[in-house]
Design a protein around this motif. Structure first.
Motif, mmCIF file in Angstrom:
data_model
loop_
_atom_site.group_PDB
_atom_site.id
_atom_site.type_symbol
_atom_site.label_atom_id
_atom_site.label_comp_id
_atom_site.label_asym_id
_atom_site.label_seq_id
_atom_site.Cartn_x
_atom_site.Cartn_y
_atom_site.Cartn_z
ATOM 1 N N GLU A 520 0.853 -1.201 0.000
ATOM 2 C CA GLU A 520 0.000 0.000 0.000
ATOM 3 C C GLU A 520 0.874 1.229 0.000
ATOM 4 N N ALA A 521 0.270 2.349 -0.351
ATOM 5 C CA ALA A 521 1.027 3.593 -0.481
ATOM 6 C C ALA A 521 1.675 3.983 0.853
ATOM 7 N N ASP A 522 0.878 3.950 1.919
ATOM 8 C CA ASP A 522 1.426 4.313 3.233
ATOM 9 C C ASP A 522 1.985 3.050 3.895
ATOM 10 N N GLN A 523 3.285 2.818 3.663
ATOM 11 C CA GLN A 523 3.856 1.562 4.135
ATOM 12 C C GLN A 523 3.818 1.427 5.653
ATOM 13 N N GLN A 524 4.129 2.548 6.343
ATOM 14 C CA GLN A 524 4.176 2.469 7.795
ATOM 15 C C GLN A 524 2.817 2.043 8.352
ATOM 16 N N ALA A 525 1.765 2.645 7.802
ATOM 17 C CA ALA A 525 0.423 2.312 8.284
ATOM 18 C C ALA A 525 0.108 0.851 7.994
ATOM 19 N N GLN A 526 0.527 0.409 6.812
ATOM 20 C CA GLN A 526 0.257 -0.983 6.461
ATOM 21 C C GLN A 526 0.975 -1.932 7.429
ATOM 22 N N LEU A 527 2.242 -1.622 7.696
ATOM 23 C CA LEU A 527 3.015 -2.484 8.591
ATOM 24 C C LEU A 527 2.431 -2.473 9.998
ATOM 25 N N ASP A 528 2.037 -1.273 10.458
ATOM 26 C CA ASP A 528 1.439 -1.194 11.795
ATOM 27 C C ASP A 528 0.203 -2.061 11.882
ATOM 28 N N GLY A 529 -0.508 -2.144 10.749
ATOM 29 C CA GLY A 529 -1.736 -2.939 10.724
ATOM 30 C C GLY A 529 -1.484 -4.441 10.679
ATOM 31 N N LEU A 530 -0.276 -4.826 10.303
ATOM 32 C CA LEU A 530 0.011 -6.261 10.219
ATOM 33 C C LEU A 530 0.482 -6.780 11.571
ATOM 34 N N THR A 531 -0.451 -7.305 12.333
ATOM 35 C CA THR A 531 -0.143 -7.820 13.664
ATOM 36 C C THR A 531 -0.243 -9.338 13.623
ATOM 37 N N ILE A 532 -0.029 -9.953 14.779
ATOM 38 C CA ILE A 532 -0.131 -11.411 14.856
ATOM 39 C C ILE A 532 -1.493 -11.862 14.336
ATOM 40 N N GLU A 533 -2.545 -11.133 14.711
ATOM 41 C CA GLU A 533 -3.898 -11.533 14.320
ATOM 42 C C GLU A 533 -4.126 -11.396 12.814
ATOM 43 N N THR A 534 -3.615 -10.285 12.235
ATOM 44 C CA THR A 534 -3.935 -10.036 10.823
ATOM 45 C C THR A 534 -2.919 -10.654 9.868
ATOM 46 N N ALA A 535 -1.650 -10.743 10.298
ATOM 47 C CA ALA A 535 -0.626 -11.262 9.381
ATOM 48 C C ALA A 535 -0.625 -12.778 9.349
ATOM 49 N N GLU A 536 -0.809 -13.406 10.509
ATOM 50 C CA GLU A 536 -0.708 -14.853 10.570
ATOM 51 C C GLU A 536 -2.057 -15.497 10.272
ATOM 52 N N GLN A 537 -2.552 -15.276 9.061
ATOM 53 C CA GLN A 537 -3.779 -15.943 8.634
ATOM 54 C C GLN A 537 -3.869 -15.893 7.115
ATOM 55 N N GLN A 538 -4.818 -16.661 6.550
ATOM 56 C CA GLN A 538 -4.938 -16.759 5.084
ATOM 57 C C GLN A 538 -3.618 -17.182 4.462
ATOM 58 N N LEU A 539 -2.913 -18.089 5.125
ATOM 59 C CA LEU A 539 -1.586 -18.479 4.644
ATOM 60 C C LEU A 539 -1.681 -19.637 3.665
ATOM 61 N N THR A 540 -0.608 -19.751 2.879
ATOM 62 C CA THR A 540 -0.494 -20.885 1.966
ATOM 63 C C THR A 540 0.557 -21.842 2.520
ATOM 64 N N PHE A 541 0.137 -23.077 2.704
ATOM 65 C CA PHE A 541 1.033 -24.069 3.272
ATOM 66 C C PHE A 541 2.062 -24.495 2.226
ATOM 67 N N LEU A 542 3.352 -24.545 2.639
ATOM 68 C CA LEU A 542 4.406 -24.927 1.697
ATOM 69 C C LEU A 542 4.944 -26.328 1.930
#
Ligand code: ADP
Ligand code: MG
Length: 923
Positions: A520-542
């Motif tokens: 996203e354009a505002d990287q800092q905001a995007q990163l702040d939004g990526l927490t354990i709850e939001t980042a660790e989901q919808q994953l693709t198993f390798l």
């Protein structure tokens, strides 16, 4: 950084200004500058104020009940007209007090130096590279890294910080962790500046880098430490018991003294003053002088022996608790196993690879049906390798000098790095191309770790690795042959089957997954939004990386030792049930029938059920460290004495709760080491068992010591009894000064030698001693008084009458004065000393034959025996001492008689030990 104003400046100034002020940069100092500053400012260490406490400790040795009794006794002796006796008693008291103090001092020095053996390391930038340095070498301007579990080594300004929580309770007393961040916010209260961290505090969560602004005594903590005195050490249960014991015995001694006083007046019509002296002799004979210093000495010896066996104990009192341990709760990874991870297999949904080679060097390859595979050959493999090296904080470097691989980081992650290299993957290039923007560090609760990277201008990639059971539910899709598609139940089944298959062999698997998200354009905001709850989901198993961590070879023997010693071991691990069970069975810890309880099951289990379960064979897998606390406290409520291991931040509560908290010296965090009572310098389970053995040895040595010093009390008392009940017809066979000679002179050094005896074989074949067991038990008292004591009394009074017989008794009356009397009492005294020589040797073992144990193996005991013979000779032959101690020179005949005494006493005791051994074998 003494002033608040300066601190404020460091908090508010721009980072560039701070760097300028400290003449440093984001990549730290050069080695040369750092060395100059170390010269200028000194070590980064904190010396606590000692103040006058040493003097107080010294004086305390002269005002104990026992010491006061001796002061009074000396005074009475002087008032009753026997100046030399009074002075002798006082002298003994002074020597005893100084000796006690010296022992305390030695013991303190011993434990202090142990802590110095365990440096705290910091990851510091020097010459632009991260290096592992002893924290005491840090200087102002050094840039260093921090992660959860680290002790903050200096006062510092944060340069970067990710979800950092710092426990500042050591400074503020405030138990709630403070959030720290790279930008400045003025918080409430002292030390609340958001971007400053302080020496003496610990990082509870998160990571960061910081630049040192003050070191050593210039830190806030150093300033406080300079003002406050070191906390007084609490007395251990053993010391308390000994204090009680000394008091009890002193009271008994006074009772006996009074009885003798009355009897002397009543039966022999002694004048009061003379009766006093007579009673004093008894009192002094029975008071166990030297007991406390000897205990301290044996504990200190125990501590030193433990250190040689890789167990550092912080407090002397832990030595005795170790001896009582009934249950050990142990981690698996690194403690029972070697923590030498090597990936053996890579399991992908469509393909299984095997991996050759061992250890942290690129000495093998990834193979498919025996043929080498490069990462380019399989897009799924390439992705798995990319994710598991990006999501990785480890570097393996070859030490230029030794050519040995040097690990910076954890073995699990290092194994993944090596795996990638085996497939020809250029880790450094890939890391440079895909910079890390954010991380969600590993913690043993969620058992996962996530990093977020800039994949290209338009995409970020989220890389995740962790335990399969915690990761699989977060993966709705699966990647096969470069394509992601929805995961079916059949896929899930296949993954779980593979996992089970490996776990049943004791292998440890780690799952890998990822997700790509548009930038996203505002990287800092995007990163702040990526927490354990939001980042660790919808994953693709390798896929799964499957690694071996072989058990430590010496653990099998240690486990057997625990079983022999009736000490239970309960494995408490974060690893999966099957892996845990397989390893447990392999090392003989558990049988196939062991009940495996997972963390989820444990959480749902009511206390009563847990209690019942803990009585049987049990193993805990996939537990969070917090749950260890519950296991430990439940065991304690069942009356167990629990030793528990731990290494992470979250292990701290359990380590504190356990009777013996055991932290890992190599892989453990500073927080865990801080909370522990004992630290293993080799992380090895076997070292815990060694420490328990030493703990048991110390306790049994104290009993040997007590047995020995009580032995001589009976032959010291019997002559007086004889004198009293014959109404003076038998002149006193042992004078008061002679009683003191044995009690405070000849007995002392051999007794100290016994306190340092080595372990008797079989000490680990007995169950732990009961919590209620007393050091001085009935058995011991009987043995001392009724067995050794009476034997020695018979010999010594025999010697007395023998000397008189040589002089013409019973035709002539027993000599009550003159040279004949002096010779007779000298013989009584010498006979007791020679009986004690035999006793010193006999007391070295309880049942083992000394011929097997090594008759001459304890040099201290023999040195003590040598000393007592010399002392006896001095008292007997030095003319000025003869009138004081009522001694006279002995004849050759007498010496022959004396030298013969220890032999039968020794042989009789050997026979008794033989009988006991035979009885225990046949029964
Ligand atoms: P143990 O109790 O045997 O010491 P750990 O607490 O070290 O086990 O690890 C528990 C689980 O966490 C492991 O089985 C593994 O699945 C996962 N794990 C360990 N290290 C990492 C890591 N660096 N990144 C992601 N997951 C990890
Ligand atoms: Mg662990």
């Amino acid at each position: 950084m003494a002033t608040t104003k300066k601190r404020q400046w460091y908090a508010e100034a721009d980072l560039s200004e701070v760097e300028q002020e400290l003449a440093t940069s984001a990549t730290g100092l050069t080695q040369k500058v750092a060395e100059e500053r170390l010269q200028r400012d000194g070590d980064n260490t904190i010396n606590r104020a000692q103040g006058q406490s040493q003097l107080k400790v010294f004086l305390m040795n002269f005002v104990s009940l026992m010491a006061i009794l001796l002061w009074v006794s000396g005074l009475i002796a002087i008032l009753s007209g026997t100046l030399e006796l009074g002075i002798a008693i006082w002298l003994v008291n002074v020597i005893n007090g100084c000796f006690s103090f010296w022992q305390q001092h030695q013991a303190q020095k011993a434990t202090d130096s142990l802590m110095a053996m365990l440096p705290t390391y910091t990851q510091v930038y020097r010459d632009g590279k991260v290096q592992k340095l002893d924290a005491k070498d840090l200087v102002v301007g050094d840039v260093f890294q921090l992660q959860a579990g680290d002790a903050v080594p200096v006062d510092a300004r944060l340069m970067t910080a990710t979800s950092m929580q710092v426990d500042q309770s050591a400074l503020t007393g405030e138990p709630v962790p403070e959030s720290k961040r790279a930008d400045y916010r003025q918080g409430d209260g002292e030390f609340a500046e958001s971007n400053l961290i302080y020496a003496g505090t610990t990082v509870g969560a998160g990571t960061g880098t910081a630049v040192a602004i003050a070191t050593g005594m210039h830190t806030e903590f150093g300033q406080i430490a300079a003002l406050t005195q070191q906390q007084g050490k609490q007395n251990s249960p053993l010391q308390l018991e000994l204090n009680r014991l000394t008091k009890q015995i002193s009271v008994i001694a006074i009772g006996i003294g009074l009885a003798f006083f009355v009897a002397a007046i009543w039966f022999v019509h002694y004048p009061v003053a003379k009766s006093f002296i007579f009673a004093l002799g008894m009192i002094v004979a029975f008071i166990p002088e030297g007991l406390l210093p000897t205990v301290t000495l044996s504990l200190a010896h125990g501590v030193q022996r433990m250190a040689k066996r890789h167990a550092l104990v912080k407090e002397l009192s832990s030595v005795e608790t170790l001896g009582e341990t009934t249950v050990i709760c142990s981690d698996k990874t690194g403690t029972l196993t070697q923590n030498q991870m090597t990936v053996n297999h890579v399991w992908l949904p469509h393909q299984t690879y095997t991996v050759s080679g061992q250890g942290y060097v690129n000495n093998g390859e990834i193979q498919l049906n025996g043929a080498p595979v490069a990462y380019q050959d399989d897009a799924d493999l390439a992705r798995l390798l990319r994710v598991s090296t990006l999501n990785n904080d480890t570097r393996v470097q070859l030490d230029p000098k030794t050519q040995q691989p040097k690990l910076l980081g954890t073995p699990t992650e290092a194994a993944l790095m090596i795996l990638a290299e085996k497939a020809g993957f250029d880790v450094d290039a890939e890391t440079a191309k895909t910079p890390r923007l954010k991380e969600l560090p590993f913690d043993s609760d969620r058992k996962r770790m996530t990093t977020i990277h800039q994949h290209d201008a338009r995409t970020l990639s989220i890389c995740v690795k962790g335990s399969l059971s915690d990761l699989l539910p977060l993966c709705p899709t699966i990647q096969i042959a470069g394509q992601a598609r929805p995961m079916t139940d059949k896929d899930r089944q296949a993954i779980n089957d593979a996992n089970q298959h490996y776990a049943a062999q004791g292998l440890r698997s780690l799952a890998v997954a990822y997700r790509a998200v548009p930038a996203e354009a505002d990287q800092q905001a995007q990163l702040d939004g990526l927490t354990i709850e939001t980042a660790e989901q919808q994953l693709t198993f390798l896929g799964l990386t499957v690694m071996a961590d072989p058990p430590r070879p010496e653990v099998i023997e240690a486990v057997q030792k625990c079983h022999d010693a009736s000490i239970r071991i309960i494995m408490v691990t974060g690893d999966s049930s099957l892996t845990a069970k397989s390893i447990a069975v392999k090392i003989g810890l558990n049988t196939d029938k062991v009940r495996v309880v997972t963390g989820t099951e444990l959480a749902a289990m009511p206390d009563d059920e847990l209690k019942t379960a803990l009585k049987g064979e049990i193993l805990f897998a996939r537990v969070a460290p917090e749950q260890k606390y519950r296991i430990v406290s439940t065991l304690q409520s069942l009356g167990e004495i629990v030793a528990s291991t731990g290494d992470g931040v979250n292990d701290a509560p359990a380590l504190k709760k356990a009777d013996i908290g055991v932290a890992m010296g190599v892989t453990g965090t500073d927080v865990a080491k801080d909370a522990a009572d004992m630290i293993l310098t080799d992380d090895n389970f076997a070292s815990i068992v060694a420490a328990i053995e030493e703990g048991r040895t110390v306790y049994s040595n104290l009993q040997k010591f007590l047995l020995y010093i009580f032995n001589s009390n009976v032959p010291e008392a019997i002559p007086s009894v004889l004198f009293l009940f014959s109404r003076g017809l038998v002149p006193l066979p042992l004078t008061v000064m002679q009683i003191l000679t044995v009690d405070l002179g000849t007995d002392m050094l051999p007794a100290l030698g016994l306190g340092a005896e080595r372990a008797e074989p079989g000490i680990m074949q007995q169950p732990p001693r009961a919590k209620t067991a007393h050091l001085l038990n009935k058995h011991l008292v009987w043995k001392a008084f009724a067995w050794y004591g009476l034997l020695a009394s018979a010999v010594s009074t025999g010697a007395y009458f023998f000397t008189n017989w040589q002089a013409g008794w019973p035709r002539q009356a027993l000599a009550g004065s003159g040279i004949g009397y002096a010779r007779a009492t000298t013989m009584t005294l010498a006979a007791i000393v020679f009986c004690q020589i035999a006793a010193a040797i006999n007391c070295r073992t309880t049942v083992t034959s000394l011929f097997k144990f090594g008759l001459f193996s304890n040099k201290r005991v023999w040195a003590g025996i040598g000393f007592e013979i010399v002392l006896l000779a001095v008292l007997v032959y030095v003319p000025v001492l003869q009138p004081i101690f009522n001694t006279a020179p002995l004849m050759l005949n007498d010496w022959l008689f004396l030298c013969a005494i220890p032999i039968p006493i020794f042989l009789i005791e050997e026979a008794r030990k033989w009988l006991v051994r035979r009885k225990t074998i046949t029964s």
